[in-house]
Design a protein around this motif. Structure first.
Motif, mmCIF file in Angstrom:
data_model
loop_
_atom_site.group_PDB
_atom_site.id
_atom_site.type_symbol
_atom_site.label_atom_id
_atom_site.label_comp_id
_atom_site.label_asym_id
_atom_site.label_seq_id
_atom_site.Cartn_x
_atom_site.Cartn_y
_atom_site.Cartn_z
ATOM 1 N N LEU A 190 -6.032 -6.038 7.253
ATOM 2 C CA LEU A 190 -6.627 -7.368 7.147
ATOM 3 C C LEU A 190 -5.578 -8.468 7.005
ATOM 4 O O LEU A 190 -5.905 -9.654 7.075
ATOM 5 N N HIS A 220 0.838 -1.201 0.000
ATOM 6 C CA HIS A 220 0.000 0.000 0.000
ATOM 7 C C HIS A 220 0.873 1.251 0.000
ATOM 8 O O HIS A 220 2.074 1.192 0.284
ATOM 9 N N ASP A 253 -10.878 -9.190 -0.673
ATOM 10 C CA ASP A 253 -10.625 -9.255 0.766
ATOM 11 C C ASP A 253 -9.968 -10.579 1.141
ATOM 12 O O ASP A 253 -9.116 -10.641 2.030
ATOM 13 N N ASP A 270 -6.727 2.603 0.829
ATOM 14 C CA ASP A 270 -7.363 1.290 0.959
ATOM 15 C C ASP A 270 -7.225 0.810 2.399
ATOM 16 O O ASP A 270 -6.178 0.304 2.820
ATOM 17 N N GLU A 271 -8.302 0.986 3.138
ATOM 18 C CA GLU A 271 -8.258 0.714 4.582
ATOM 19 C C GLU A 271 -8.202 -0.770 4.921
ATOM 20 O O GLU A 271 -8.138 -1.142 6.098
ATOM 21 N N ARG A 272 -8.159 -1.622 3.925
ATOM 22 C CA ARG A 272 -8.026 -3.055 4.188
ATOM 23 C C ARG A 272 -6.600 -3.446 4.572
ATOM 24 O O ARG A 272 -6.319 -4.627 4.805
ATOM 25 N N TYR A 273 -5.706 -2.466 4.661
ATOM 26 C CA TYR A 273 -4.309 -2.755 4.987
ATOM 27 C C TYR A 273 -4.161 -3.558 6.274
ATOM 28 O O TYR A 273 -3.162 -4.261 6.477
ATOM 29 N N TYR A 291 -6.130 -11.012 1.329
ATOM 30 C CA TYR A 291 -5.390 -10.532 2.497
ATOM 31 C C TYR A 291 -5.164 -11.622 3.551
ATOM 32 O O TYR A 291 -4.294 -11.478 4.415
#
Length: 316
Positions: A96, A20, A70, A91-94, A73
């Motif tokens: 996960l 990211h 998702d 990308d706030e899935r960092y 991750y």
């Protein structure tokens, strides 16, 4: 084991690595992120390496982002480059992934991650990624596209080697990167050129800049003006450094109104330290280059008065 070796050890452990960078990316964000991805793809072709995040906002010629689910991750190593504060990660899935690594050159006010490598003396995060390769070159491979990306990040964050962050080491790294098979002059042109509407905005900046006797300057760009010129916020990055060429200007703020009504604030300085000011207004960054936010004209006034005070104290 030092942090550099620890990072390489973690990279070797994982089959999937997702990289990211920060929102509203600049050349260093893309350069460090995609440059690292290229090094890892070349070095570990059996691994799944992804570079992710939102729009690259005019930097498509440098790199494109990958789409990942998702599920990807799960059991993945996540690396974030060039991002001081976790809310700015694109990308706030960092969070996960199984583990998180932060690699950055901004002050480490938000030490997120399981492993943190921050070098505030580096000119750019791209320089740090180049150092990561050099420190592990017996196990890593740097190809021409990685060199191109890292070079773009370095020249972007050093203002083509004009800014004080440029060191002899920076020039040594850049020189080696230039030896790879890409065209540095063409890359510089791509990074430098601006569309006509942004050129007209540059004229507006010079016509409307306000400078006091201490060298404190400000420019306000209302949303109505941006609409008139057909400009979005990301386009204004090209004009942030313009006040710095004026001999009377010591430090400055550019206040860009957003569609939501608040103002994005870009702070720059030739001497007075401005990142502590940025932190007081929901921002942060480097001592001489920071960003912040202002909710209204009243907060703009307060920020500008603080810039004036900093310039006055600096000149004492």
């Amino acid at each position: 084991m030092d942090v550099v070796k620890e990072i390489l050890t973690k990279i070797k452990m994982y089959q999937t690595i997702i990289i990211h960078r920060h929102q509203r990316p600049d050349p260093d964000a893309i350069g460090s992120q995609a440059g690292l991805a290229e090094i890892l793809r070349e070095s570990f072709p059996e691994k799944n390496i992804y570079q992710v995040g939102g729009p690259v906002e005019g930097l498509e010629f440098l790199a494109q982002m990958n789409e990942v689910s998702d599920e990807t991750y799960k059991n993945a190593l996540v690396i974030v480059t060039d991002t001081a504060n976790s809310p700015r990660i694109s990308d706030e899935r960092y969070d996960l992934g199984a583990e998180l690594i932060k690699i950055d050159h901004h002050p480490n006010d938000d030490p997120y991650g399981d492993l943190v490598w921050v070098n505030t003396k580096a000119s750019s995060c791209s320089e740090i990624i180049a150092d990561f390769y050099h420190l592990n070159q017996d196990e890593l491979v740097l190809n021409s596209n990685a060199a191109r990306l890292l070079y773009a990040g370095i020249i972007g964050d050093t203002g083509r080697f004009l800014y004080p962050s440029t060191t002899p080491h920076t020039l040594e790294v850049a020189a080696e990167l230039m030896s790879f098979d890409f065209n540095p002059a063409e890359l510089n042109r791509e990074l430098e050129q601006i569309p006509m509407n942004v050129a007209k905005l540059a004229g507006y900046v010079y016509q409307n800049i306000e400078v006091d006797e201490q060298g404190a300057a400000k420019v306000i760009l209302p949303q109505s003006l941006l609409d008139e010129y057909g400009i979005v916020d990301s386009d204004t990055a090209a004009i942030v450094s313009l006040p710095g060429v004026i001999d009377e200007v010591l430090a400055w703020g550019i206040f860009v109104e957003q569609p939501q009504g608040y103002y994005r604030v870009r702070l720059r300085s030739k001497g007075p330290v401005i990142n502590e000011l940025a932190k007081k207004h929901h921002g942060g960054g480097h001592p001489l280059a920071s960003g912040a936010n202002a909710k209204d004209q009243k907060e703009i006034k307060a920020i500008y008065e603080a810039i004036q005070k900093l310039c006055k104290e600096y000149k004492k």
